[in-house]
Design a protein around this motif. Sequence first.
Motif, PDB file in Angstrom:
ATOM      1  N   ILE A 297     -68.987 -71.481  12.766  1.00  0.00           N
ATOM      2  CA  ILE A 297     -68.523 -70.022  12.351  1.00  0.00           C
ATOM      3  C   ILE A 297     -67.446 -69.912  13.194  1.00  0.00           C
ATOM      4  N   LEU A 298     -66.061 -69.983  12.664  1.00  0.00           N
ATOM      5  CA  LEU A 298     -64.960 -69.720  13.694  1.00  0.00           C
ATOM      6  C   LEU A 298     -64.343 -68.330  13.433  1.00  0.00           C
ATOM      7  N   ASN A 299     -64.360 -67.652  14.585  1.00  0.00           N
ATOM      8  CA  ASN A 299     -63.752 -66.363  14.710  1.00  0.00           C
ATOM      9  C   ASN A 299     -62.544 -66.323  15.386  1.00  0.00           C
ATOM     10  N   LEU A 300     -61.508 -65.716  14.608  1.00  0.00           N
ATOM     11  CA  LEU A 300     -60.202 -65.404  15.334  1.00  0.00           C
ATOM     12  C   LEU A 300     -60.023 -64.094  15.582  1.00  0.00           C
ATOM     13  N   ILE A 301     -60.120 -63.669  16.905  1.00  0.00           N
ATOM     14  CA  ILE A 301     -59.967 -62.376  17.192  1.00  0.00           C
ATOM     15  C   ILE A 301     -58.423 -61.828  17.221  1.00  0.00           C
ATOM     16  N   LEU A 302     -58.197 -60.734  16.371  1.00  0.00           N
ATOM     17  CA  LEU A 302     -56.592 -60.403  16.073  1.00  0.00           C
ATOM     18  C   LEU A 302     -56.760 -59.078  17.115  1.00  0.00           C
ATOM     19  N   ARG A 303     -57.504 -58.283  17.311  1.00  0.00           N
ATOM     20  CA  ARG A 303     -57.486 -57.025  17.826  1.00  0.00           C
ATOM     21  C   ARG A 303     -58.839 -56.583  18.712  1.00  0.00           C
ATOM     22  N   GLY A 304     -58.975 -56.294  19.704  1.00  0.00           N
ATOM     23  CA  GLY A 304     -60.026 -55.819  20.368  1.00  0.00           C
ATOM     24  C   GLY A 304     -61.043 -57.008  20.966  1.00  0.00           C
ATOM     25  N   GLU A 305     -62.039 -56.756  21.342  1.00  0.00           N
ATOM     26  CA  GLU A 305     -63.181 -57.556  22.021  1.00  0.00           C
ATOM     27  C   GLU A 305     -64.500 -57.503  21.381  1.00  0.00           C
ATOM     28  N   ALA A 306     -65.029 -58.756  21.129  1.00  0.00           N
ATOM     29  CA  ALA A 306     -66.398 -59.006  20.676  1.00  0.00           C
ATOM     30  C   ALA A 306     -67.292 -59.590  21.802  1.00  0.00           C
ATOM     31  N   GLU A 307     -68.519 -59.343  21.637  1.00  0.00           N
ATOM     32  CA  GLU A 307     -69.838 -59.784  22.278  1.00  0.00           C
ATOM     33  C   GLU A 307     -70.645 -60.529  21.193  1.00  0.00           C
ATOM     34  N   TYR A 308     -71.106 -61.855  21.571  1.00  0.00           N
ATOM     35  CA  TYR A 308     -71.808 -62.724  20.980  1.00  0.00           C
ATOM     36  C   TYR A 308     -73.245 -62.950  21.598  1.00  0.00           C
ATOM     37  N   ARG A 309     -74.327 -62.649  20.958  1.00  0.00           N
ATOM     38  CA  ARG A 309     -75.383 -62.976  21.437  1.00  0.00           C
ATOM     39  C   ARG A 309     -76.492 -63.716  20.703  1.00  0.00           C
ATOM     40  N   ASP A 310     -77.212 -64.710  21.266  1.00  0.00           N
ATOM     41  CA  ASP A 310     -78.100 -65.373  20.468  1.00  0.00           C
ATOM     42  C   ASP A 310     -79.691 -65.354  20.926  1.00  0.00           C
ATOM     43  N   SER A 311     -80.526 -65.611  20.005  1.00  0.00           N
ATOM     44  CA  SER A 311     -81.951 -65.355  20.193  1.00  0.00           C
ATOM     45  C   SER A 311     -82.486 -66.103  21.447  1.00  0.00           C
ATOM     46  N   GLU A 312     -81.868 -66.891  22.037  1.00  0.00           N
ATOM     47  CA  GLU A 312     -82.208 -67.764  23.134  1.00  0.00           C
ATOM     48  C   GLU A 312     -81.461 -67.091  24.420  1.00  0.00           C
ATOM     49  N   GLY A 313     -80.944 -65.770  24.566  1.00  0.00           N
ATOM     50  CA  GLY A 313     -80.540 -65.389  25.472  1.00  0.00           C
ATOM     51  C   GLY A 313     -79.093 -65.712  26.049  1.00  0.00           C
ATOM     52  N   ASN A 314     -78.313 -66.214  25.181  1.00  0.00           N
ATOM     53  CA  ASN A 314     -77.248 -66.799  25.601  1.00  0.00           C
ATOM     54  C   ASN A 314     -76.075 -65.824  24.960  1.00  0.00           C
ATOM     55  N   TYR A 315     -74.971 -65.627  25.857  1.00  0.00           N
ATOM     56  CA  TYR A 315     -73.937 -64.708  25.292  1.00  0.00           C
ATOM     57  C   TYR A 315     -72.597 -65.146  25.770  1.00  0.00           C
TER      58      TYR A 315
END
Length: 234
Positions: free
Chosen positions: A64-82
Motif C-alpha cells: 500500500i503506497l500512500n502519497l500525502i498531498l496535504r496534512g498529516e497521517a498517523e498509521y498504527r498496526d495491531s503489533e504496536g508499531n506506528y
Amino acid sequence: MMTSRTAQQCGQADYGWLQARYTFSFGHYFDPKLLGYASLRVLNQEVLAPGAAFQPRTYPPVDILNLILRGEAEYRDSEGNYCRAGDGDVLLLSTQTGVAWSELNVNRDAPLTRIQLWLDACPDRENPLVQQLPLTLDRPHQLIASPDGEKGSLQVRQQVWIHHITLEPGQEWQQPLQGSRAWLQSIHGQFQALSANGEREELGCGDGAFIRDETSIRLQAQTPLRALVVDLMS
C-alpha cells in the motif's frame, strides 16, 4: 496505445468524514471491467475530514503506497508499531497476514488529502512493514518505488516502477517504460501525453490513462504539473 479515464468517469463516494474517487472497483463502487490493471489493484484519491480515521483492518497480500498531498497521517498496526507521514511524504506499508492497520488524520482543524495505490505483492518476498520517503519537488523526476529499491526508492514486492514527475508550464519529460503496460495519473495540472507512435491524450487534474505496448511516454505541461507514471511489468 493510450486510453484516458477522466476524474469524472471514476467512482465517487461522500461519507461526510471521507470523500473519495475510485479509479478501479473499490468498496461500494463495482465495475467488472475495472478490477485493477495488471498488478495495480487500487488507485484511490481520498480526503479525510479533520480528526477522521480508518479503523483497524487487515489486507490481502498487497503493498500500500500512500502519497500525502496535504496534512498529516498517523498509521498504527495491531503489533504496536506506528509512524507519521506529512505533506510531501510517500509511505509504503507491506501488509502481513494477521496484521491490522489503522489510519488517522491527526489534524483536527484541516483535512488530509492523499493518493493511495495497492500493488499485488509476491508472497515469497519479505519487506520491512513500513518504508518512508520524502519527495523532491524541485526536480522533474524522482523514482519513488521499484523492485530493488534503486536510486533510494521504496522497495515493492512486485515488478513495478513508480515515477513522480514535476514540471513547469512548457516543460516536458520523456519516461522510458520497462513493462508492457503502465498507468498515468495526473495529481494536478493540465498536460498532453504523447506515445511513441504519435497518439495524444489531453489530461487534467485527477485524470488518468491506460498505456499499453509503449516503450516510452512523453508529457508536455501546459500548467504546473505533478503526475505519476506506474510502470507495470505484469
